[in-house]
Enzyme design. Structure first.
Site, mmCIF file in Angstrom:
data_model
loop_
_atom_site.group_PDB
_atom_site.id
_atom_site.type_symbol
_atom_site.label_atom_id
_atom_site.label_comp_id
_atom_site.label_asym_id
_atom_site.label_seq_id
_atom_site.Cartn_x
_atom_site.Cartn_y
_atom_site.Cartn_z
ATOM 1 N N HIS A 119 10.950 19.347 0.404
ATOM 2 C CA HIS A 119 10.712 20.410 1.375
ATOM 3 C C HIS A 119 11.624 20.177 2.570
ATOM 4 C CE1 HIS A 119 7.326 21.790 -0.941
ATOM 5 N NE2 HIS A 119 6.896 20.541 -1.006
ATOM 6 N N LYS A 139 7.915 -1.774 -2.472
ATOM 7 C CA LYS A 139 7.426 -0.907 -1.391
ATOM 8 C C LYS A 139 8.592 -0.312 -0.595
ATOM 9 C CE LYS A 139 5.005 1.053 1.707
ATOM 10 N NZ LYS A 139 4.249 2.266 1.457
ATOM 11 N N CYS A 162 5.950 5.153 8.874
ATOM 12 C CA CYS A 162 6.506 4.315 7.803
ATOM 13 C C CYS A 162 7.984 4.565 7.492
ATOM 14 C CB CYS A 162 5.689 4.503 6.526
ATOM 15 S SG CYS A 162 4.037 3.814 6.677
ATOM 16 N N GLU A 176 0.846 -1.198 0.000
ATOM 17 C CA GLU A 176 0.000 0.000 0.000
ATOM 18 C C GLU A 176 0.887 1.256 0.000
ATOM 19 O OE1 GLU A 176 -3.321 0.405 -0.414
ATOM 20 O OE2 GLU A 176 -2.564 2.434 -0.520
ATOM 21 N N GLU A 211 -0.954 9.052 4.956
ATOM 22 C CA GLU A 211 -1.898 9.528 5.967
ATOM 23 C C GLU A 211 -2.169 10.997 5.694
ATOM 24 O OE1 GLU A 211 -0.497 8.621 9.938
ATOM 25 O OE2 GLU A 211 -0.260 6.537 9.398
ATOM 26 N N ASN A 251 9.825 3.756 -0.385
ATOM 27 C CA ASN A 251 9.946 4.542 0.841
ATOM 28 C C ASN A 251 11.388 4.962 1.111
ATOM 29 O OD1 ASN A 251 7.286 4.721 1.377
ATOM 30 N ND2 ASN A 251 7.273 3.408 3.181
#
Ligand SMILES: NC(=O)c1ccc[n+]([C@@H]2O[C@H](COP(=O)([O-])OP(=O)(O)OC[C@H]3O[C@@H](n4cnc5c(N)ncnc54)[C@H](O)[C@@H]3O)[C@@H](O)[C@H]2O)c1
Length: 441
Positions: free
Chosen positions: A254, A207, A263, A151, A155, A211
């Site tokens: 940023h 995944k 995560c 996934e 959030e 990340n």
């Protein structure tokens, strides 16, 4: 299609509600009976914009149900998603797979008819093989396939991300399982979301690689920000300047207090560990982890700098606690090590967050919880903006100036323009933009 989701946390609840909204029959299961009662009473245990509406409407349409009864839900299901947590294992940083394997054992006991077991939790490469082995060992007779479907939702924007994903990754070589997975996601496919079919191991690694890359991008711009401060350059303009390059892209550039959340930190750690187990060294990620860990605490020095390095006896107002806006999630939020560092330096800390206060109470001790941003800055010697909530982006600076004991703003998200803040008589420090005024009280 009948779907069971094991684990009704951020991912399980959002996935369950959205899959029900696609028209499937979904049962969300959790061990936590309080959570299930809350959901059955129509209340949402987490803050996630848009989630309440979608849960309520699907409960009303009877497409969505919540239960603690795993066996029953699995028995009836064509597809069972595993969406339990995979936190860092205490002590060594590997992903703790005990919840995933526990769920696999419980699922095994209840399988009935061909079922696909889909791992949505973020799990190290090879976990799908182990889930398959566990189920097979307990149920020689079961007809099932284990699929990896990581996934990628964020959030704070989870509903949008689930319904408009950049891609859907399906890791399986079983043709029947591919068809079932494709049927679940058919509405998204009609919306032209790309589906990538690949092997289970590749899906699992996609995944972590995603990340880890995002964490690296943030850490890179954070180090560039440090250099900007030394040489009088502006990191936001550097980020824009490089972000226009399509090969780089503008997102995740940023500069700030370091990445946190449920995560990125744990996934970077787990990937380093997985690689070590396979005799591969992830030197870049090792650096990312170290740089990020030291950065969060180092942010306290930006505050002490306004007071010649001495915060003893000072009061610091911390505005924003969650790891990012639009969530109440406090897991590995940068505010936590920052606040500890401020306290270690002798400061008293007042805090305010629009949504995260309840969660914060579980992890932050000896701070004063305030009702709003103005209450928080009252009599404070410095205000530190840690999370860029909308409510904190347009504070009435004149009002703040009148309330604070000392006019100091440390803006760790660069939400204000230095000239605007300074015009109001504040001393102002930010990230990667050379300070306009040197100050010391
Ligand atoms: N949170 C995110 O933004 C996000 C995004 C992408 C992927 N992920 C991954 O998704 C997974 C879940 O993350 P989360 O943030 O939703 O976790 P979470 O901690 O919010 O929720 C996990 C839930 O699983 C339940 N649970 C554990 N074992 C169970 C069992 N055997 N039966 C029933 N319920 C059980 C727990 O009670 C808990 O409610 C993790 O692997 C995470 O890395 C999270």
């Amino acid at each position: 299609m009948r779907v069971a989701i094991i684990g009704t946390g951020y991912v399980g609840l959002v996935s369950g509600a959205c899959i029900a909204d696609f028209g499937h029959q979904v049962t969300c299961v959790d061990k936590d009976s309080t959570k299930i009662s809350t959901l059955n009473a129509g209340e949402i245990p987490i803050f996630e914009p848009g989630l309440e509406d979608i849960v309520r409407s699907n409960l009303k349409e009877r497409r969505l149900a919540f239960t603690t009864a795993l066996g029953e839900s699995v028995r009836d299901a064509d597809a069972v998603f595993i969406a339990v947590g995979t936190p860092s294992r205490r002590g060594d940083g590997h992903a703790d797979l005990s919840y995933v394997y526990g769920a696999a054992r419980e699922i095994a006991g209840a399988l009935d008819g061909f079922t696909i077991v889909i791992t949505k939790s973020t799990v190290p490469v090879g976990t799908g093989d182990e889930v398959e082995r566990i189920i097979r060992e307990l149920r020689h007779d079961a007809d099932f396939a284990v699929v990896s479907n990581p996934e990628f939702l964020r959030e704070g924007a989870a509903i949008h991300d689930f319904k408009h994903p950049d891609r859907i990754v399906i890791g399986t070589e079983n043709e029947h399982a591919k068809k079932v997975a494709a049927e679940i996601y058919r509405p998204l496919y009609l919306n032209q979301a790309p589906i990538l079919y690949t092997s289970r191991r590749t899906a699992e690694l996609i995944k972590y690689a995603a990340n880890a890359f995002l964490a690296t991008k943030i850490t890179f711009i954070n180090e560039i920000a440090d250099l900007c401060e030394r040489v009088g350059a502006d990191v936001q303009e550097v980020a824009r300047g490089i972000g226009f390059d399509n090969r780089i892209g503008p997102k995740f550039l940023h500069a700030g207090p370091g990445f946190g959340g449920s995560c990125l930190p744990k996934d970077v750690r787990a990937l380093i560990k997985t690689a070590q187990d396979h005799d591969v060294r992830m030197r870049i990620l090792e650096a990312v982890e170290t740089v990020n860990d030291t950065r969060k605490r180092a942010m306290a020095r930006k505050v002490s700098w306004a007071f010649a390095g001495n915060l003893r006896g000072k009061t610091v107002a911390v505005l924003g606690l969650t790891f990012k806006p639009n969530t109440d999630d406090m897991r590995e939020a940068p505010s936590i090590p920052l606040i500890t560092a401020l306290q270690d330096m002798g400061a008293a800390v007042r805090v305010y967050d629009p949504m995260g206060m309840e969660q914060a109470k579980h992890v932050l001790a000896d701070v004063t919880y305030c009702r709003g941003p103005y209450d928080c800055v009252e009599e404070a010697d410095a205000a530190v903006i840690v999370t860029e909530w909308e409510q904190l982006r347009a504070l009435d600076l004149e009002r703040m100036r009148g309330l604070m004991a000392c006019p100091v703003i440390v803006d760790l998200r660069n939400v204000y323009r230095p000239e605007d803040v300074e015009k109001q008589g504040f001393a102002y420090a930010c990230i990667g933009r050379a300070p306009h005024n040197k100050f010391c009280f």
